[in-house]
Design an enzyme around this catalytic site. Structure first.
Site, PDB file in Angstrom:
ATOM      1  N   SER A  47       2.009 -17.964  -1.407  1.00  0.00           N
ATOM      2  CA  SER A  47       1.938 -16.591  -0.919  1.00  0.00           C
ATOM      3  C   SER A  47       0.941 -16.358   0.207  1.00  0.00           C
ATOM      4  O   SER A  47       1.093 -15.419   0.976  1.00  0.00           O
ATOM      5  CB  SER A  47       1.620 -15.649  -2.089  1.00  0.00           C
ATOM      6  OG  SER A  47       0.434 -16.075  -2.728  1.00  0.00           O
ATOM      7  N   GLU A  87      -5.721   0.264  -0.524  1.00  0.00           N
ATOM      8  CA  GLU A  87      -6.741  -0.381  -1.335  1.00  0.00           C
ATOM      9  C   GLU A  87      -6.625  -1.873  -1.077  1.00  0.00           C
ATOM     10  O   GLU A  87      -5.579  -2.345  -0.653  1.00  0.00           O
ATOM     11  CB  GLU A  87      -6.515  -0.085  -2.819  1.00  0.00           C
ATOM     12  CG  GLU A  87      -5.464  -0.977  -3.518  1.00  0.00           C
ATOM     13  CD  GLU A  87      -4.045  -0.834  -2.978  1.00  0.00           C
ATOM     14  OE1 GLU A  87      -3.723   0.263  -2.456  1.00  0.00           O
ATOM     15  OE2 GLU A  87      -3.261  -1.797  -3.057  1.00  0.00           O
ATOM     16  N   LYS A 115       1.647 -10.211   2.403  1.00  0.00           N
ATOM     17  CA  LYS A 115       1.330  -8.774   2.380  1.00  0.00           C
ATOM     18  C   LYS A 115       1.926  -8.000   3.563  1.00  0.00           C
ATOM     19  O   LYS A 115       2.260  -6.827   3.451  1.00  0.00           O
ATOM     20  CB  LYS A 115      -0.178  -8.564   2.338  1.00  0.00           C
ATOM     21  CG  LYS A 115      -0.837  -9.052   1.055  1.00  0.00           C
ATOM     22  CD  LYS A 115      -0.462  -8.181  -0.131  1.00  0.00           C
ATOM     23  CE  LYS A 115      -1.234  -8.569  -1.384  1.00  0.00           C
ATOM     24  NZ  LYS A 115      -0.760  -7.840  -2.576  1.00  0.00           N
TER      25      LYS A 115
END
Lengths: 396, 277
Positions: free
Chosen positions: A377, A110, A88
């Site tokens: 990830s 969000e 991220k």
């Protein structure tokens, strides 16, 4: 080249938002296309990706997992080793710098699992921006540690109490807030979803995963992989690793959707297997909905995949048959979570465990000289509590 | 034959002359089908146009009050199909122009052509689709032209250079959003609202109405001085909550009283629109 000038990936994408946001999206498009070519912007982004987040992340040949599975060679792209523990940060560094360089003082975001929220809070602290994160009330409970992390970083966390109280509703709340504060607030969307230019922009900031992977596999194996596997909620880690390989047609691209309790039950998040074309969060895509277009609640053990839609570019890769999408259940993901911990000493995020689970099934069917890359990830620290609750007794 | 469609809406707003048109908004089926029908029919006695919302799971442009109204209606079993049937029953007893307010996803699922056809059949006169900006609206604009329905665009304080093309495309009326933000009652409006409305009026071939945040007779009076119509939603939908609460407590007299009070309040807003003369 997708998207086209209307922000379309084939029949998907576009901008379905209240008029109040339209000028802001146009301005964002212009700012983005200017800054992406700006050498100072690129220099700063590269600097932070390398010295702050720790890129490039390794491409690790998972020898023990490969032996355990008994099939194709399995490589793991170690996005879990990024600062804040997931891919991220690649996107929040990019968008955070974009916000900063266009003079915005406040960012909003969000979050589902809390990974994007933490990555936004981190970048806000780093760049001296104010930050507010919207998070579903239910997710705040499931991921209490990440809520504390964000607050520790100086971010305000606002519970989304509408609808299903998860990622979908946190995104609704963020968009509503943005409509009211559009003149001085930058909205960092965390996945390849939302109105144009977000799906393109987030993909571009995440493609560093795929670019590195390509270089690394050529260096280690002297050839491209046979397949790349990545989990898909909104789909940013998958889009990031897929994108540089889209034109390498010999490389299979496989996205893994959360099947929850099974795609034949009502409790899953398989927007591709079970969704229909429609509009969610500003773009035309595939989503879970009833016959009248009411959005249906999604379910997954992993908060990060618990989303009833999918990025429009994935919808396009699916309908154009360039990528395929496979379901993995909660239980399969849990099993893979434990397996990878035991055989490699790597605790994956529950999201990434879905990709690991499919890799295990898929690599078995391939010869030993085949190469499969899994995008790992994120790391599983945030999920240890959930898994303990589910498996504690069994492991002891 | 009675005039219907965009022309009915435009005529009604133009006929108002110096007074502004009063345009109440309610959700179809809020708090249930029976009360909703009665409410709309009573509003029709004095409203100039009625906006009827199709309840939706993810109402992005709406604040908490209308979200709650939407949820009440959905929980009471309202669907797009039932809402169309409800409109047909309203049309059977009143001539008031009706505008359907719906998010775009239900339109896509029902099928744009099928929906606009159905709107014509039940006697609805126009549509507002708050998450369908100009750039994405071509298909539905063409259908609206074919069925002579109004497709009422929202224009915002941030629209700036977009105002000209959006206003030019307006049919029925152009809908000016009074302030930045989602629907909901507000104490005051943007300082430059009057100038903004005048800019839109200069660019629009059809009348111009103002909505979002309008909740008091005083607001209506102020806006009526320069707008052709005034839209009130949340202030009415909030009062539907009281009907719902009385119903849930099995107190039908209280529910009827709440409905009566809602109508009285709406009437005071309508009178305020007239007092601008």
């Amino acid at each position: 080249m997708y998207p086209d000038q209307n922000g379309r990936f084939g029949e998907f994408g576009g901008k379905y938002v209240p008029e109040t946001l339209m000028s802001a999206l146009t301005t964002l498009e212009e700012d983005y296309s200017r800054l992406i070519q700006d050498t100072d912007f690129q220099k700063q982004l590269r600097y932070y990706l390398r010295n702050y987040s720790g890129r490039p992340t390794p491409l690790y040949y998972a020898r023990h997992f490969t032996e355990h599975v008994g099939g194709a060679k399995i490589y793991l792209k170690r996005e879990d080793l990024n600062h804040t523990g997931a891919h991220k940060i690649n996107n929040t560094l990019g968008q955070g710098l974009l916000a900063k360089m266009t003079g915005k003082k406040r960012i909003i975001a969000e979050t589902g699992a809390g990974q994007h929220g933490v990555a936004s809070a981190t970048v806000a602290a780093l760049l001296g921006l104010q930050c507010t994160v919207f998070m579903g009330e239910e997710d705040m409970e499931r991921q209490a540690l990440n809520v504390f992390r964000m607050r520790l970083l100086g971010t305000e966390v606002v519970p989304a109490t509408s609808g299903t109280k998860t990622l979908k509703d946190a995104t609704n709340e963020a968009i509503r807030y943005w409509v009211e504060h559009v003149t001085d607030t930058y909205y960092i969307i965390g996945s390849v979803v939302g109105p144009h230019p977000y799906p393109m922009m987030v993909r571009d900031f995440q493609r560093v995963i795929g670019d590195e992977t390509k270089e690394q596999i050529l260096e280690q194996e002297g050839r491209l992989p046979d397949a790349i596997i990545a989990c898909v909620g909104g789909g940013s880690n998958a889009m990031g690793i897929f994108y540089p390989f889209v034109h390498d047609l010999q490389v299979k691209l496989i996205g893994i959707e959360a099947a929850g309790e099974g795609i034949d039950t009502p409790r899953h998040a398989a927007s591709i297997a079970k969704g229909r074309k429609g509009v969610l969060h500003g773009s035309m895509t595939l989503l879970l909905q009833d016959e009248y277009g009411q959005v249906q609640p999604a379910h997954s053990i992993s908060a990060g995949l618990d989303y009833p839609g999918i990025g429009p570019e994935h919808a396009h890769l699916f309908t154009s048959k360039r990528a395929s999408y496979e379901p993995i259940t909660d239980q399969e993901a849990l099993d893979a979570f434990v397996t990878l911990a035991r055989v490699e000493g790597i605790i994956p995020a529950l999201e990434s465990a879905h990709a690991i689970a499919y890799a295990e099934k898929y690599a078995k069917t391939l010869p030993r000289n085949a190469i499969v890359i899994v995008n790992l990830s994120g790391r599983g620290d945030k999920d240890v509590h959930t898994v303990e609750r589910l498996l504690g007794g069994e492991l002891a | 034959m009675t005039i219907r469609g965009r022309e009915a809406i435009e005529n009604r707003l133009r006929q108002r002359g110096k007074r502004a048109a009063f345009i109440p908004f309610v959700e179809a089926g809020d708090p249930n089908e029976a009360y909703s029908l009665q409410l709309i029919v009573e509003l029709a006695q004095f409203a100039d146009v009625i906006e009827i919302g199709i309840p939706y799971s993810d109402p992005l442009a709406d604040g908490p009050v209308i979200q709650a109204g939407s949820l009440r209606a959905l929980q009471a079993g309202m669907t797009l199909k039932k809402a169309l049937a409800l409109i047909a029953r309203v049309r059977a007893v009143t001539n008031v122009p009706i505008v359907v307010f719906t998010y775009v996803n239900p339109v896509i699922q029902y099928g744009p052509e099928r929906l606009l056809q159905a709107c014509t059949e039940v006697g609805a006169d126009g549509l507002i689709i708050p998450d369908l900006p100009y750039e994405e609206s071509e298909e539905i604009r063409q259908l609206a032209d074919r069925f002579k329905l109004a497709l009422i665009p929202l224009i915002s304080l941030t629209s700036q250079e977009r105002i000209t093309k959006i206003a030019a495309s307006a049919t029925g009326f152009a809908y000016c959003v009074s302030s930045l933000g989602v629907t909901g009652e507000r104490a005051n409006f943007a300082a430059d609202l009057e100038e903004f409305v005048k800019t839109v009026k200069a660019a629009s071939p059809v009348p111009v109405a103002v909505g979002f945040g309008v909740s008091q007779p005083e607001h209506v009076r102020t806006l009526s001085a320069y707008a052709d119509g005034v839209i009130v939603g949340s202030a009415l939908v909030r009062r539907c909550q009281e009907i719902a609460a009385a119903q849930n407590a099995h107190q039908p007299e209280l529910a009827d009283k709440a409905l009566h009070e809602l109508i009285q309040f709406a009437r005071s807003l309508s009178d305020a629109a007239a007092s601008a003369e």
